[in-house]
Design a protein around this motif. Structure first.
Motif, PDB file in Angstrom:
ATOM      1  N   UNK A  73       0.844  -1.212   0.000  1.00  0.00           N
ATOM      2  CA  UNK A  73       0.000   0.000   0.000  1.00  0.00           C
ATOM      3  C   UNK A  73       0.877   1.259   0.000  1.00  0.00           C
ATOM      4  N   UNK A  74       1.928   1.257   0.810  1.00  0.00           N
ATOM      5  CA  UNK A  74       2.826   2.422   0.838  1.00  0.00           C
ATOM      6  C   UNK A  74       3.457   2.660  -0.530  1.00  0.00           C
ATOM      7  N   UNK A  75       3.894   1.573  -1.147  1.00  0.00           N
ATOM      8  CA  UNK A  75       4.510   1.694  -2.472  1.00  0.00           C
ATOM      9  C   UNK A  75       3.495   2.236  -3.474  1.00  0.00           C
ATOM     10  N   UNK A  76       2.281   1.713  -3.424  1.00  0.00           N
ATOM     11  CA  UNK A  76       1.232   2.184  -4.345  1.00  0.00           C
ATOM     12  C   UNK A  76       0.963   3.666  -4.114  1.00  0.00           C
ATOM     13  N   UNK A  77       0.999   4.092  -2.850  1.00  0.00           N
ATOM     14  CA  UNK A  77       0.740   5.507  -2.548  1.00  0.00           C
ATOM     15  C   UNK A  77       1.819   6.393  -3.175  1.00  0.00           C
ATOM     16  N   UNK A  78       3.078   5.880  -3.223  1.00  0.00           N
ATOM     17  CA  UNK A  78       4.171   6.662  -3.805  1.00  0.00           C
ATOM     18  C   UNK A  78       4.166   6.596  -5.326  1.00  0.00           C
ATOM     19  N   UNK A  79       3.494   5.585  -5.886  1.00  0.00           N
ATOM     20  CA  UNK A  79       3.448   5.448  -7.351  1.00  0.00           C
ATOM     21  C   UNK A  79       2.088   5.939  -7.857  1.00  0.00           C
ATOM     22  N   UNK A  80       1.359   5.083  -8.554  1.00  0.00           N
ATOM     23  CA  UNK A  80       0.119   5.548  -9.184  1.00  0.00           C
ATOM     24  C   UNK A  80      -1.119   5.542  -8.304  1.00  0.00           C
ATOM     25  N   UNK A  81      -0.984   5.078  -7.052  1.00  0.00           N
ATOM     26  CA  UNK A  81      -2.137   5.089  -6.153  1.00  0.00           C
ATOM     27  C   UNK A  81      -3.129   3.961  -6.367  1.00  0.00           C
ATOM     28  N   UNK A  82      -2.689   2.918  -7.076  1.00  0.00           N
ATOM     29  CA  UNK A  82      -3.600   1.802  -7.363  1.00  0.00           C
ATOM     30  C   UNK A  82      -2.923   0.477  -6.991  1.00  0.00           C
ATOM     31  N   UNK A  83      -3.630  -0.332  -6.224  1.00  0.00           N
ATOM     32  CA  UNK A  83      -3.084  -1.628  -5.811  1.00  0.00           C
ATOM     33  C   UNK A  83      -4.037  -2.742  -6.247  1.00  0.00           C
ATOM     34  N   UNK A  84      -3.452  -3.810  -6.798  1.00  0.00           N
ATOM     35  CA  UNK A  84      -4.240  -4.999  -7.140  1.00  0.00           C
ATOM     36  C   UNK A  84      -3.771  -6.150  -6.263  1.00  0.00           C
ATOM     37  N   UNK A  85      -4.701  -6.818  -5.630  1.00  0.00           N
ATOM     38  CA  UNK A  85      -4.363  -7.962  -4.797  1.00  0.00           C
ATOM     39  C   UNK A  85      -4.700  -9.244  -5.544  1.00  0.00           C
ATOM     40  N   UNK A  86      -3.713 -10.151  -5.603  1.00  0.00           N
ATOM     41  CA  UNK A  86      -3.934 -11.451  -6.244  1.00  0.00           C
ATOM     42  C   UNK A  86      -4.571 -12.389  -5.222  1.00  0.00           C
ATOM     43  N   UNK A  87      -5.675 -12.997  -5.588  1.00  0.00           N
ATOM     44  CA  UNK A  87      -6.361 -13.821  -4.608  1.00  0.00           C
ATOM     45  C   UNK A  87      -6.943 -15.080  -5.251  1.00  0.00           C
ATOM     46  N   UNK A  88      -7.579 -15.865  -4.430  1.00  0.00           N
ATOM     47  CA  UNK A  88      -8.345 -17.026  -4.898  1.00  0.00           C
ATOM     48  C   UNK A  88      -9.402 -17.221  -3.828  1.00  0.00           C
ATOM     49  N   UNK A  89     -10.271 -16.224  -3.757  1.00  0.00           N
ATOM     50  CA  UNK A  89     -11.162 -16.172  -2.596  1.00  0.00           C
ATOM     51  C   UNK A  89     -12.472 -16.881  -2.840  1.00  0.00           C
ATOM     52  N   UNK A  90     -12.567 -17.545  -3.993  1.00  0.00           N
ATOM     53  CA  UNK A  90     -13.879 -18.129  -4.274  1.00  0.00           C
ATOM     54  C   UNK A  90     -14.136 -19.446  -3.542  1.00  0.00           C
ATOM     55  N   UNK A  91     -13.803 -19.441  -2.254  1.00  0.00           N
ATOM     56  CA  UNK A  91     -14.323 -20.488  -1.375  1.00  0.00           C
ATOM     57  C   UNK A  91     -13.573 -21.803  -1.338  1.00  0.00           C
ATOM     58  N   UNK A  92     -12.552 -21.974  -2.179  1.00  0.00           N
ATOM     59  CA  UNK A  92     -11.897 -23.274  -2.246  1.00  0.00           C
ATOM     60  C   UNK A  92     -10.782 -23.382  -1.204  1.00  0.00           C
ATOM     61  N   UNK A  93      -9.905 -22.372  -1.170  1.00  0.00           N
ATOM     62  CA  UNK A  93      -8.807 -22.427  -0.199  1.00  0.00           C
ATOM     63  C   UNK A  93      -9.165 -21.568   1.022  1.00  0.00           C
ATOM     64  N   UNK A  94      -8.713 -22.005   2.183  1.00  0.00           N
ATOM     65  CA  UNK A  94      -9.055 -21.293   3.420  1.00  0.00           C
ATOM     66  C   UNK A  94      -8.244 -20.018   3.605  1.00  0.00           C
TER      67      UNK A  94
END
Ligand code: NAD
Ligand code: IPM
Ligand code: MN
Length: 351
Positions: free
Chosen positions: A172-193
């Motif tokens: 987040x700090x790095x994004x704030x110093x750059x373009x202000x946009x952060x993308x989080x890589x996830x797999x939240x669709x219920x399969x992995x805890x």
């Protein structure tokens, strides 16, 4: 004159071929900027393992501890199982020195024939922030009933609130110093805890960094978007395994994994950080003198930045950009016929 003590760990395969160019670049740019380097070289490698039964000596980390930074080539070679070489050298350094951020910038340089087509290719310039000490890379697990029809292999992923929070805050700090946009890589669709937990922490840390807008993408869809529309990314934060895969993918999309650098950072600076190309020891081309040295050279530039020399670092990345944009000297991975030495000489000429 500032002096830095650097540990060199060339390691295996092309690791030993790309580190000398990085060192030449450091010495050249250092001379201009009033920076001197003292190097201590360590022969820790698979060759050492076969000779002495260990990748590094028992006090290996202590030998590195007082250095200002570590420059590493690559670890792993056929003849020694990867789990032995990696758990014997690379992973203990990352963990022992709390290098919990692995920073992997991606840039499509002018003059590089990226598989991306069209003008958008040269707008690709983003960074993957990879969690580097926990997650899917855990020591917990094992194999039962080896070789039988009942054989089982189990691996426990370990995500801690403290471990995830600190890497997210860095991103987040790095994004704030750059373009202000952060993308989080996830797999939240219920399969992995683990991933719903990761997502909750992203949402929680976002409240502490309100100046950053963020979104999340499932890792599979994200992989496709890295290929189809990478120009939209700025900072991408990912778990250890997801970040590993995304960084090779992004490097390939940018033209060659031979260019991509990595900084294994201990942000608190209680321990040395380690700089190494994203690629491995490339046994398929090792010994032929044709490895692309730019990944190692760019990693050295990241080291300069970390050591407080941003102008010297920029000279190096400018020279990389120049050798690619203004000459046709390049190694075979980039479609050329130059050797590592010829490519390095041209780069030094432009530096
Ligand atoms: P690799 O990155 O070594 O090679 C993948 C492909 O990319 C090969 O075809 C190789 O020739 C090419 N390539 C890589 N770097 C290049 C360069 N600088 N110039 C030109 N071509 C280049 O990955 P791998 O084959 O999966 O792994 C080989 C060994 O390296 C394994 O033992 C693996 O565990 C180890 N490894 C170590 C590190 C590290 O030390 N950080 C990273 C990745 C892999
Ligand atoms: C990397 C490598 C390592 C990793 C391997 C060799 C353990 O692929 O540095 O990207 O997965 O971290
Ligand atoms: Mn990798």
């Amino acid at each position: 004159m500032t002096r830095h003590h650097i540990a060199l760990v060339p390691g295996d395969g092309i690791g030993t071929e790309v580190l000398p160019p990085a060192q030449q670049v450091l010495d050249t740019v250092g001379a201009r900027h009033g920076i001197a380097f003292s190097y201590t070289s360590y022969d820790w490698s698979c060759e050492r393992y076969l000779r002495e039964g260990a990748m590094m000596p028992p006090d290996g980390l202590d030998q590195l501890r007082e250095k200002d930074a570590i420059l590493l080539g690559a670890v792993g070679y056929p003849g020694v199982p990867d789990h032995v070489s990696l758990w014997g050298l690379l992973i203990p350094i990352r963990r022992g020195f709390r290098q919990y951020v692995n920073l992997r910038p991606i840039r499509v340089f002018e003059g590089v024939d990226s598989p991306l087509r069209g003008a958008a290719a040269h707008e690709v310039e983003f960074v993957v922030v990879r969690e580097n000490v926990e997650g899917e890379y855990s020591e917990i697990g094992g194999r039962l009933n080896r070789g039988t029809p009942e054989e089982i292999a189990v691996q426990e992923a370990v995500f801690t609130r403290a471990g995830v929070t600190r890497v997210l805050d860095f991103a987040f700090d790095l994004a704030a110093r750059r373009g202000g946009v952060l993308t989080s890589a996830t797999k939240s669709n219920g399969i992995v805890h683990t991933m719903p937990f990761w997502d909750e922490l992203v949402a929680e840390r976002a409240t502490v960094h309100p100046q950053v807008s963020w979104d999340q993408e499932h890792i599979d869809a994200l992989a496709a978007k890295f290929v189809l529309g990478p120009a939209r990314f700025d900072v991408v934060v990912a778990s250890n395994l997801f970040g590993d895969i995304l960084s090779d993918l992004a490097a390939a999309v940018a033209g060659s994994i031979g260019i991509a650098p990595a900084a294994n950072l201990n942000p608190e600076r209680t321990h040395p950080s380690m700089f190494e190309p994203v690629h491995g020891s490339a046994p398929d081309i090792a010994g032929r003198g044709i490895a692309n040295p730019l990944g190692a050279v760019w990693s050295a530039a990241m080291m300069l930045d970390h050591l407080g020399h941003p102008a010297a670092a920029k000279d190096v990345t400018d020279a990389i950009a120049a050798v690619l944009a203004k000459t046709d000297v390049r190694t075979p991975d980039l479609g050329g016929i130059a050797t590592t030495a010829e490519f390095t000489d041209k780069l030094l000429e432009l530096l």
